[in-house]
Design an enzyme around this catalytic site. Structure first.
Site, PDB file in Angstrom:
ATOM      1  N   GLY A   1       0.966  -1.651   2.046  1.00 22.27           N
ATOM      2  CA  GLY A   1       0.179  -1.151   0.917  1.00 22.27           C
ATOM      3  C   GLY A   1      -0.729  -2.213   0.331  1.00 22.27           C
TER       4      GLY A   1
ATOM      5  N   TYR B   1      -4.714   3.660  -6.812  1.00 19.26           N
ATOM      6  CA  TYR B   1      -3.364   3.269  -6.381  1.00 19.26           C
ATOM      7  C   TYR B   1      -2.346   4.307  -6.851  1.00 19.26           C
ATOM      8  CZ  TYR B   1       0.852   0.351  -5.962  1.00 19.26           C
ATOM      9  OH  TYR B   1       2.099  -0.135  -5.640  1.00 19.26           O
TER      10      TYR B   1
HETATM   11  P1  NAP Z   1       2.544  -7.729  -0.160  1.00 19.56           P
HETATM   12  O1  NAP Z   1       3.485  -8.843  -0.469  1.00 19.56           O
HETATM   13  O2  NAP Z   1       1.109  -7.878  -0.499  1.00 19.56           O
HETATM   14  O3  NAP Z   1       2.702  -7.341   1.381  1.00 19.56           O
HETATM   15  C1  NAP Z   1       1.904  -6.322   1.920  1.00 19.56           C
HETATM   16  C2  NAP Z   1       2.290  -6.112   3.375  1.00 19.56           C
HETATM   17  O4  NAP Z   1       1.546  -4.983   3.852  1.00 19.56           O
HETATM   18  C3  NAP Z   1       1.925  -7.274   4.278  1.00 19.56           C
HETATM   19  O5  NAP Z   1       2.881  -7.364   5.300  1.00 19.56           O
HETATM   20  C4  NAP Z   1       0.559  -6.843   4.853  1.00 19.56           C
HETATM   21  O6  NAP Z   1       0.265  -7.437   6.130  1.00 19.56           O
HETATM   22  C5  NAP Z   1       0.813  -5.366   5.013  1.00 19.56           C
HETATM   23  N1  NAP Z   1      -0.417  -4.562   5.105  1.00 19.56           N
HETATM   24  C6  NAP Z   1      -1.394  -4.383   4.178  1.00 19.56           C
HETATM   25  N2  NAP Z   1      -2.344  -3.563   4.650  1.00 19.56           N
HETATM   26  C7  NAP Z   1      -1.960  -3.201   5.899  1.00 19.56           C
HETATM   27  C8  NAP Z   1      -2.511  -2.370   6.907  1.00 19.56           C
HETATM   28  N3  NAP Z   1      -3.678  -1.738   6.729  1.00 19.56           N
HETATM   29  N4  NAP Z   1      -1.861  -2.246   8.076  1.00 19.56           N
HETATM   30  C9  NAP Z   1      -0.676  -2.870   8.282  1.00 19.56           C
HETATM   31  N5  NAP Z   1      -0.093  -3.670   7.362  1.00 19.56           N
HETATM   32  C10 NAP Z   1      -0.736  -3.833   6.188  1.00 19.56           C
HETATM   33  O7  NAP Z   1       3.007  -6.383  -0.923  1.00 19.56           O
HETATM   34  P2  NAP Z   1       4.406  -5.897  -1.537  1.00 19.56           P
HETATM   35  O8  NAP Z   1       4.380  -6.143  -2.988  1.00 19.56           O
HETATM   36  O9  NAP Z   1       5.527  -6.379  -0.716  1.00 19.56           O
HETATM   37  O10 NAP Z   1       4.215  -4.319  -1.357  1.00 19.56           O
HETATM   38  C11 NAP Z   1       4.890  -3.545  -0.377  1.00 19.56           C
HETATM   39  C12 NAP Z   1       4.828  -2.099  -0.824  1.00 19.56           C
HETATM   40  O11 NAP Z   1       5.504  -1.965  -2.084  1.00 19.56           O
HETATM   41  C13 NAP Z   1       3.415  -1.571  -1.061  1.00 19.56           C
HETATM   42  O12 NAP Z   1       3.303  -0.251  -0.582  1.00 19.56           O
HETATM   43  C14 NAP Z   1       3.274  -1.594  -2.569  1.00 19.56           C
HETATM   44  O13 NAP Z   1       2.349  -0.662  -3.036  1.00 19.56           O
HETATM   45  C15 NAP Z   1       4.678  -1.261  -2.980  1.00 19.56           C
HETATM   46  N6  NAP Z   1       4.996  -1.645  -4.361  1.00 19.56           N
HETATM   47  C16 NAP Z   1       4.923  -2.940  -4.755  1.00 19.56           C
HETATM   48  C17 NAP Z   1       5.196  -3.284  -6.077  1.00 19.56           C
HETATM   49  C18 NAP Z   1       5.131  -4.701  -6.578  1.00 19.56           C
HETATM   50  O14 NAP Z   1       5.148  -4.898  -7.804  1.00 19.56           O
HETATM   51  N7  NAP Z   1       5.081  -5.706  -5.718  1.00 19.56           N
HETATM   52  C19 NAP Z   1       5.540  -2.266  -6.986  1.00 19.56           C
HETATM   53  C20 NAP Z   1       5.597  -0.953  -6.546  1.00 19.56           C
HETATM   54  C21 NAP Z   1       5.331  -0.645  -5.230  1.00 19.56           C
HETATM   55  P3  NAP Z   1      -0.798  -8.706   6.215  1.00 19.56           P
HETATM   56  O15 NAP Z   1      -0.166  -9.808   5.429  1.00 19.56           O
HETATM   57  O16 NAP Z   1      -0.920  -9.005   7.660  1.00 19.56           O
HETATM   58  O17 NAP Z   1      -2.057  -8.207   5.573  1.00 19.56           O
END
Ligand code: NAP
Length: 252
Positions: free
Chosen positions: A95, A158
């Site tokens: 995401g 989002y």
């Molecule tokens: P993150 O640390 O930014 O990691 C994002 C991951 O998604 C990375 O592995 C990235 O790969 C991959 N990614 C992004 N775009 C992609 C694509 N088009 N194809 C394949 N892989 C892709 O994010 P996170 O916080 O762990 O978030 C993970 C999920 O949790 C997301 O869906 C986010 O919306 C959700 N979420 C997060 C939070 C929060 O506060 N952190 C809260 C609610 C929900 P690369 O590094 O290679 O780009």
């Protein structure tokens, strides 16, 4: 440790290289699953996650693919199937997040956000669901957000993408429930990962203050919920969204 009923299963974690996805990949591998760690471009992060899993005695491999692109998803699922076996457990976790008001929400940003956060979940689920149905076994978990459940004037696209994921979860769950395939979602609150890099510290401090547990979540806090939803302890649950937000959002 308990294997939660996932031992020997093949798991595909989209965006499994960093943040929440990395923790999900690690916890699944620790429970004995064979884990496909998908990422888009950060090869070093994916190699680091796979290396950590292998050092701990687990099985994992990295697969680069942009999950918002149809033919990359097709190739991803083919490659995972050839290398690890057919996908039993899918976590739609990849995401992106943008913080900004309605003036900054351009059509381009809207399309990119819907593509990466929502259409990806459709594409990957559709690439694996028929195999799951044929085998009579499958588990899908969609990583949504509490942004789906409350108005988010500073992240409109989002919030819409995550609300769409919950709609996808509920409807697909009912469609495939008779075939042994369960589909659920988790809605995390604020979790400490790189996705928050562009959000001011003062905003983050305010969100922690608004959290009854008075702390930011860690990736492990979400990975545990995902493993629960993928495993046998949740065998009578489908179409559900579990909120993990330190009490910031509570459902009736
Ligand atoms: P993150 O640390 O930014 O990691 C994002 C991951 O998604 C990375 O592995 C990235 O790969 C991959 N990614 C992004 N775009 C992609 C694509 N088009 N194809 C394949 N892989 C892709 O994010 P996170 O916080 O762990 O978030 C993970 C999920 O949790 C997301 O869906 C986010 O919306 C959700 N979420 C997060 C939070 C929060 O506060 N952190 C809260 C609610 C929900 P690369 O590094 O290679 O780009």
């Amino acid at each position: 440790m308990s294997d939660h009923g996932v031992s020997g299963r093949v798991a595909l974690v989209t965006g499994g290289s960093r943040g929440i996805g990395r923790s999900i990949s690690e916890q699944l591998a620790a429970a004995g699953a064979r884990v496909a760690v998908n990422y888009r471009s950060d090869h070093d992060a994916a190699a680091s996650t796979v290396g950590a899993i292998q050092s701990a005695g687990g099985t994992a491999a990295a697969f680069a693919a942009d999950v918002s692109v149809d033919d990359e998803v097709e190739r991803l699922v083919q490659d995972v199937t050839e290398e690890l076996g057919p996908v039993d457990l899918l976590v739609n976790n990849a995401g992106i997040f943008d913080y900004g008001g309605h003036q900054e929400t351009t059509a381009e940003l809207w399309r990119r956000t819907i593509d990466v956060n929502l259409t990806s979940a459709f594409l990957v689920s559709w690439a694996v669901k028929d195999g799951m149905i044929e085998r009579g076994y499958g588990r899908i978990v969609n990583v949504a957000s509490i942004a789906a459940l409350r108005p988010r004037p500073k992240s409109i696209a989002y919030a819409a993408s995550k609300a769409g994921m919950i709609g996808l979860t509920r409807s697909l769950a009912e469609a495939v429930a008779p075939d042994g395939v369960r589909v659920n979602a988790v809605a995390p609150g604020l979790i400490k990962t790189d996705i928050l890099t562009d959000v001011d510290q003062s905003v983050l401090d305010g969100l922690v203050e608004a959290t009854p547990m008075k702390r930011i979540g860690q990736p492990e806090d979400i990975a545990g919920v995902v493993v629960f939803l993928l495993g046998d302890d949740s065998n009578f649950m489908t179409g559900q969204t579990l909120v993990a937000s330190g009490g910031r959002v509570t459902l009736p």
